[in-house]
Design a protein around this motif. Structure first.
Motif, short mmCIF file in Angstrom:
data_model
loop_
_atom_site.label_atom_id
_atom_site.label_comp_id
_atom_site.label_asym_id
_atom_site.label_seq_id
_atom_site.Cartn_x
_atom_site.Cartn_y
_atom_site.Cartn_z
N ALA A 1 0.84 -1.20 0.00
CA ALA A 1 0.00 0.00 0.00
C ALA A 1 0.87 1.24 0.00
O ALA A 1 1.99 1.24 0.51
CB ALA A 1 -0.92 0.01 1.22
N VAL A 2 0.34 2.32 -0.59
CA VAL A 2 1.01 3.62 -0.58
C VAL A 2 0.00 4.64 -0.08
O VAL A 2 -1.17 4.61 -0.47
CB VAL A 2 1.55 3.98 -1.98
N ALA A 3 0.43 5.53 0.81
CA ALA A 3 -0.49 6.46 1.46
C ALA A 3 -0.05 7.90 1.27
O ALA A 3 1.14 8.22 1.30
CB ALA A 3 -0.59 6.15 2.96
N VAL A 4 -1.06 8.77 1.09
CA VAL A 4 -0.85 10.21 1.08
C VAL A 4 -1.98 10.85 1.88
O VAL A 4 -2.99 10.20 2.17
CB VAL A 4 -0.84 10.80 -0.36
N GLY A 5 -1.79 12.12 2.23
CA GLY A 5 -2.84 12.86 2.90
C GLY A 5 -3.72 13.57 1.89
O GLY A 5 -3.37 13.71 0.71
N THR A 6 -4.87 14.05 2.36
CA THR A 6 -5.79 14.75 1.46
C THR A 6 -5.18 16.06 0.94
O THR A 6 -5.52 16.51 -0.15
CB THR A 6 -7.12 15.04 2.17
N GLY A 7 -4.26 16.65 1.71
CA GLY A 7 -3.58 17.85 1.24
C GLY A 7 -2.75 17.58 0.01
O GLY A 7 -2.72 18.40 -0.93
N THR A 8 -2.07 16.46 -0.02
CA THR A 8 -1.27 16.08 -1.18
C THR A 8 -2.16 15.79 -2.38
O THR A 8 -1.82 16.14 -3.52
CB THR A 8 -0.40 14.85 -0.86
#
Length: 371
Positions: A214-221
């Motif tokens: 899995a790869v994760a980012v925030g909603t800001g990104t």
């Protein structure tokens, strides 16, 4: 014959250590992603002759096998199947395995029982199984008269390192990726960030994506960069494996976002800022390796929670002088409290440098419940 199980009775190895090296080689043919570890197995014929000094001569390889991923036969079962198909008798043989045979019935049956029932006389393994659900294979074998030996090797330990960390901690192995300038900026003062690093560094980052669950980012990104979070080959085509795409935060992913419109891994939005909750959800989905890509707020949250196992710091020979930094405030006010890591590797990628650092082994690893 399945290509993950092969008879090899025409082959010899110099020693059990040679068979273990071969088992590691076989294991690397399996996928780096998925809930199960990469495991290889070599079955050696019983000792026939010894030299005058008592040394054991070369051993004949009866069969080989490796694990191809969840739901497929484990390495030991694959090797036993190869032996049966070739009409090879494994009674009295030595099974050399990179990981302790499991003692658990899940998608497949317990390998310890399969080896014992096949009449194998000895099992040599390089890594003890840290998974409390599947451990105990060596004890089962010993209780049924099969000799067992733990013979640790660095190559086998490295092979299952991320999986073993995840199994022991009951959470994904967490890698935080950063891409920054020499002065620690991840974007310019106006918010632009494409591209700080060069094509070689970006290509390597895609290789990492293709090897994680899995790869994760925030909603800001998502709002700032509109990433696709796909794993691509150098020619731009999608890699064989696509990681689960995780967005952390309470803002919705826009309908027109590339995460929704471009092919890739499944999209999972977790409307929370709680790192422990994120890890618990992913652990329940059998995510073993999580790559945290952005942005600084998300990386800071994982660092503050004390659950980061590895850092991938891409550094470009670029200066901006202003703009957001790699991480935010960590509540550290004195150098004595600094988070320190062990440098594992430094690699040049075009004009950029990748520094890979790992969590110090003496530092406690919180579980998702403790984070």
């Amino acid at each position: 014959m399945a290509d993950h199980a092969a008879p090899a009775h025409h082959r010899t190895v110099a020693s059990v250590d040679g068979a273990l090296a071969r088992a590691v080689e076989l294991a690397t043919r399996g996928p780096a992603w998925g809930p199960n570890p990469r495991v290889g197995c070599v079955i050696l014929a019983p000792v026939q002759d010894t030299a005058d000094d008592g040394a054991v001569g070369p051993r004949v390889v009866l069969a080989e096998g490796w694990h191809r991923g969840a739901g497929t036969p484990h390495a030991e079962a694959a090797a036993l199947a190869a032996a049966r198909e070739a009409g090879v008798d494994v009674r009295g043989a030595t099974a050399v395995v990179t990981l302790e045979p499991c003692n658990h019935t899940g998608r497949t049956g317990p390998c310890a029982v399969a080896l014992e029932q096949a009449g194998v006389a000895e099992v040599v393994y390089a890594v003890a199984d840290p998974n409390p659900v599947a451990a105990g294979g060596a004890d089962h074998l010993a209780a049924h008269g099969v000799r067992t030996e733990l013979r640790p090797t660095p190559a086998a330990t490295e092979l299952v390192r991320t999986w073993a960390t995840s199994a022991a901690a009951s959470r994904p192995y967490v890698i935080v990726k950063t891409a920054a300038t020499l002065d620690g900026r991840v974007a310019a003062a106006d918010g632009t960030s494409r591209w700080i690093t060069g094509p070689e560094a970006r290509a390597h980052a895609h290789e990492v994506r293709a090897a994680v669950d899995a790869v994760a980012v925030g909603t800001g990104t998502v709002a700032a960069d509109d990433p696709a979070l796909t794993a691509r080959r150098p020619d731009g085509t999608l890699a064989e494996h696509q990681p689960l795409r995780v967005v952390v935060g309470r803002r919705d992913v826009p309908d027109g976002a590339r995460l929704r419109t471009e092919a890739g891994g499944e999209l999972l939005q977790l409307a929370t800022h709680d790192v422990a909750e994120v890890l618990a959800v992913l652990a329940a989905r059998e995510v073993r390796t999580l790559l945290v890509e952005g942005g600084p707020r998300l990386a800071t949250a994982f660092l503050e929670a004390g659950v980061v196992d590895e850092l991938h710091a891409y550094v470009a020979p670029v200066l901006l002088g202003a703009g957001p930094g790699v991480v935010g405030g960590l509540g550290i006010t004195t150098i004595a409290d600094a988070l320190r890591w062990r440098t594992h590797d430094v690699r040049r990628l075009g004009d950029d440098v990748l520094l890979t650092a790992r969590s110090h082994p003496s530092r406690p690893r919180p579980t998702s419940q403790e984070a």
